[in-house]
Design an enzyme around this catalytic site. Structure first.
Site, PDB file in Angstrom:
ATOM      1  N   CYS A  80      -4.590  -1.328  -1.977  1.00  0.00           N
ATOM      2  CA  CYS A  80      -4.521   0.148  -2.103  1.00  0.00           C
ATOM      3  C   CYS A  80      -5.441   0.139  -3.486  1.00  0.00           C
ATOM      4  O   CYS A  80      -5.400  -0.300  -4.569  1.00  0.00           O
ATOM      5  CB  CYS A  80      -3.265   0.667  -2.812  1.00  0.00           C
ATOM      6  SG  CYS A  80      -3.241   2.384  -3.302  1.00  0.00           S
ATOM      7  N   ASN A  81      -6.606   0.750  -3.324  1.00  0.00           N
ATOM      8  CA  ASN A  81      -7.943   1.116  -4.452  1.00  0.00           C
ATOM      9  C   ASN A  81      -7.021   1.791  -5.488  1.00  0.00           C
ATOM     10  O   ASN A  81      -7.086   1.394  -6.648  1.00  0.00           O
ATOM     11  CB  ASN A  81      -8.824   1.659  -3.996  1.00  0.00           C
ATOM     12  CG  ASN A  81      -9.792   0.897  -3.049  1.00  0.00           C
ATOM     13  OD1 ASN A  81     -10.765   0.350  -3.617  1.00  0.00           O
ATOM     14  ND2 ASN A  81      -9.499   0.804  -1.882  1.00  0.00           N
ATOM     15  N   THR A  82      -6.352   2.923  -5.330  1.00  0.00           N
ATOM     16  CA  THR A  82      -5.812   3.686  -6.342  1.00  0.00           C
ATOM     17  C   THR A  82      -4.650   2.965  -7.250  1.00  0.00           C
ATOM     18  O   THR A  82      -4.758   2.948  -8.275  1.00  0.00           O
ATOM     19  CB  THR A  82      -5.017   4.860  -5.712  1.00  0.00           C
ATOM     20  OG1 THR A  82      -5.924   5.745  -4.974  1.00  0.00           O
ATOM     21  CG2 THR A  82      -4.654   5.876  -6.685  1.00  0.00           C
TER      22      THR A  82
ATOM     23  N   CYS B  76     -11.226   3.371  -0.416  1.00  0.00           N
ATOM     24  CA  CYS B  76      -9.914   3.397  -0.148  1.00  0.00           C
ATOM     25  C   CYS B  76      -9.459   2.856   1.196  1.00  0.00           C
ATOM     26  O   CYS B  76     -10.340   2.953   2.270  1.00  0.00           O
ATOM     27  CB  CYS B  76      -9.485   5.114   0.165  1.00  0.00           C
ATOM     28  SG  CYS B  76      -7.601   5.388   0.617  1.00  0.00           S
ATOM     29  N   THR B  77      -8.274   1.641   1.282  1.00  0.00           N
ATOM     30  CA  THR B  77      -8.288   1.120   2.195  1.00  0.00           C
ATOM     31  C   THR B  77      -7.700   1.685   3.624  1.00  0.00           C
ATOM     32  O   THR B  77      -7.960   1.329   4.629  1.00  0.00           O
ATOM     33  CB  THR B  77      -7.006  -0.158   2.129  1.00  0.00           C
ATOM     34  OG1 THR B  77      -5.776   0.837   1.491  1.00  0.00           O
ATOM     35  CG2 THR B  77      -7.497  -0.971   0.956  1.00  0.00           C
ATOM     36  N   HIS B  78      -7.630   2.995   3.501  1.00  0.00           N
ATOM     37  CA  HIS B  78      -7.307   3.703   4.743  1.00  0.00           C
ATOM     38  C   HIS B  78      -8.627   4.299   5.154  1.00  0.00           C
ATOM     39  O   HIS B  78      -8.474   4.503   6.515  1.00  0.00           O
ATOM     40  CB  HIS B  78      -6.621   5.319   4.241  1.00  0.00           C
ATOM     41  CG  HIS B  78      -5.183   5.264   4.164  1.00  0.00           C
ATOM     42  ND1 HIS B  78      -4.664   4.729   2.915  1.00  0.00           N
ATOM     43  CD2 HIS B  78      -4.007   5.440   4.879  1.00  0.00           C
ATOM     44  CE1 HIS B  78      -3.261   4.861   2.942  1.00  0.00           C
ATOM     45  NE2 HIS B  78      -2.715   5.313   4.353  1.00  0.00           N
TER      46      HIS B  78
ATOM     47  N   TYR C 171      -0.940   8.567  -2.847  1.00  0.00           N
ATOM     48  CA  TYR C 171      -1.181   7.984  -4.328  1.00  0.00           C
ATOM     49  C   TYR C 171      -2.234   8.835  -5.108  1.00  0.00           C
ATOM     50  O   TYR C 171      -2.376   8.784  -6.062  1.00  0.00           O
ATOM     51  CB  TYR C 171      -1.449   6.452  -4.300  1.00  0.00           C
ATOM     52  CG  TYR C 171      -0.189   5.742  -4.515  1.00  0.00           C
ATOM     53  CD1 TYR C 171       1.133   6.118  -4.104  1.00  0.00           C
ATOM     54  CD2 TYR C 171      -0.427   4.358  -4.620  1.00  0.00           C
ATOM     55  CE1 TYR C 171       2.337   5.415  -4.010  1.00  0.00           C
ATOM     56  CE2 TYR C 171       0.897   3.463  -4.591  1.00  0.00           C
ATOM     57  CZ  TYR C 171       2.082   3.951  -4.336  1.00  0.00           C
ATOM     58  OH  TYR C 171       3.348   3.082  -4.336  1.00  0.00           O
ATOM     59  N   GLY C 172      -3.419   9.058  -3.838  1.00  0.00           N
ATOM     60  CA  GLY C 172      -4.560   9.728  -4.561  1.00  0.00           C
ATOM     61  C   GLY C 172      -4.235  11.039  -5.250  1.00  0.00           C
ATOM     62  O   GLY C 172      -5.219  11.525  -5.935  1.00  0.00           O
TER      63      GLY C 172
ATOM     64  N   ASP D 287       0.987  -1.133   0.011  1.00  0.00           N
ATOM     65  CA  ASP D 287       0.054  -0.019   0.110  1.00  0.00           C
ATOM     66  C   ASP D 287       0.852   1.374   0.050  1.00  0.00           C
ATOM     67  O   ASP D 287       2.161   1.119   0.132  1.00  0.00           O
ATOM     68  CB  ASP D 287      -0.929   0.359   1.077  1.00  0.00           C
ATOM     69  CG  ASP D 287      -1.882   1.208   1.532  1.00  0.00           C
ATOM     70  OD1 ASP D 287      -2.256   1.661   0.308  1.00  0.00           O
ATOM     71  OD2 ASP D 287      -2.208   1.457   2.376  1.00  0.00           O
ATOM     72  N   SER D 288       0.265   2.288  -0.369  1.00  0.00           N
ATOM     73  CA  SER D 288       0.867   3.840  -0.327  1.00  0.00           C
ATOM     74  C   SER D 288       1.417   4.029   1.359  1.00  0.00           C
ATOM     75  O   SER D 288       2.479   4.723   1.534  1.00  0.00           O
ATOM     76  CB  SER D 288       0.108   4.764  -0.682  1.00  0.00           C
ATOM     77  OG  SER D 288      -0.793   5.045  -0.110  1.00  0.00           O
TER      78      SER D 288
ATOM     79  N   GLU E 221      -3.775   8.080   8.525  1.00  0.00           N
ATOM     80  CA  GLU E 221      -2.275   7.863   8.980  1.00  0.00           C
ATOM     81  C   GLU E 221      -1.791   8.606  10.372  1.00  0.00           C
ATOM     82  O   GLU E 221      -1.256   8.020  11.385  1.00  0.00           O
ATOM     83  CB  GLU E 221      -1.245   8.623   7.771  1.00  0.00           C
ATOM     84  CG  GLU E 221      -1.279   8.051   6.557  1.00  0.00           C
ATOM     85  CD  GLU E 221      -0.604   6.605   6.242  1.00  0.00           C
ATOM     86  OE1 GLU E 221       0.636   6.609   7.269  1.00  0.00           O
ATOM     87  OE2 GLU E 221      -0.712   5.721   5.598  1.00  0.00           O
TER      88      GLU E 221
END
Length: 273
Positions: free
Chosen positions: A85-87, A199-201, A53-54, A21-22, A163
């Site tokens: 990571c979706n992006t 988004c996984t976040h 990344y987005g 992931d980012s 984050e």
């Protein structure tokens, strides 16, 4: 005279599952996978140097992700990669699969399960700007929710908020208010009953988003479905050793604020790429 194909090479029992992931959003996918595969050795890779990344261009992501995963494969020899990571998945998944000869699991917006749950047929998709503008999302909506209204909003601030939360900091509540306002200000938004966290976040800040909505909505994300896919692709395989290892791009000091939450999840090894 008969001939047979050569046997597939045996998978080493200590070959890890690699999650990429980012940042630390992919921990939501890892948590679901570990619930099904508690003995699997894990390498979790966070591209801190590339975060977020987005806000990057498609060209940047399409070039960066396969290159980084190639380096990770050389170092850790995983049996399977999950792009958590979706992006990265909606942009770079075809390039990664073309470049690497091993199973690759992507992460895409959970529009199908959201459509199965929605009664009002007005579904919100909350993601990064790069994800929500992708044709992939349009295609998912056309295939699985053609009778529904899909409202999209890109909320990159939520990545930073997630984050922050995992570093033990308290994000500004206005971040969540702005994300929700970006959805509810749209036409037909009053009927939203289901929100895709694309988004996984974002599941890391689901409670904060629920507060900002101020009314009942159902949040949907794809972590459990991804975990089931990983379990299916590794069925019958043996797992042993290696534990949980965390690797990140950028300075080693960037990992330090995350160590308490990572150690609580069982990570014991920390490294940089």
């Amino acid at each position: 005279m008969t001939s047979s194909l050569p046997a597939e090479p045996a998978i080493a029992a200590d070959a890890p599952l690699l999650f990429f992931d980012s940042g630390v959003g992919g921990l939501t996918v890892l948590d679901a996978a570990r619930a099904l595969l508690p003995d699997a050795p894990i390498v979790y890779a966070a591209d801190f140097a590339g975060l977020p990344y987005g806000e990057k261009s498609e060209a940047e992501i399409a070039a960066r992700v396969p290159a980084l995963l190639g380096r990770l494969v050389e170092r850790y020899r995983p049996r399977l990669i999950t792009i958590a990571c979706n992006t990265a998945s909606t942009i770079a998944l075809p390039q990664v699969r073309a470049a690497l000869d091993l199973p690759i699991v992507g992460t895409v917006p959970a529009i199908k399960p959201a459509s199965e749950q929605s009664r009002s047929r007005v579904i919100a998709v909350l993601g990064t700007e790069a994800t929500v503008r992708q044709p992939y999302v349009t295609n998912l909506a056309r295939e699985f929710a053609s009778d529904a209204t899909i409202l999209r909003f890109g909320a990159p601030e939520l990545v930073r908020a997630a984050e922050m939360k995992l570093r033990g900091e308290v994000p500004d509540p206005a971040i969540f208010d702005r994300a929700v306002a970006g959805l509810v200000s749209q036409e037909r938004a009053v009927a939203i009953d289901t929100v895709v966290l694309a988004c996984t976040h974002f599941p890391l800040v689901q409670d904060e988003l629920a507060r900002a909505f101020g009314r009942p909505v159902t949040f949907v994300h794809g972590a459990e479905g991804i975990a089931r896919r990983i379990a299916y692709l590794t069925r019958g395989q043996s797992f042993v050793g290696n534990g949980l290892r965390f690797v990140a791009t950028g300075p080693a000091g960037d990992i330090v604020p995350y160590k308490p939450v990572l150690e609580a999840r069982g990570f014991t090894s920390f490294d940089t790429l």
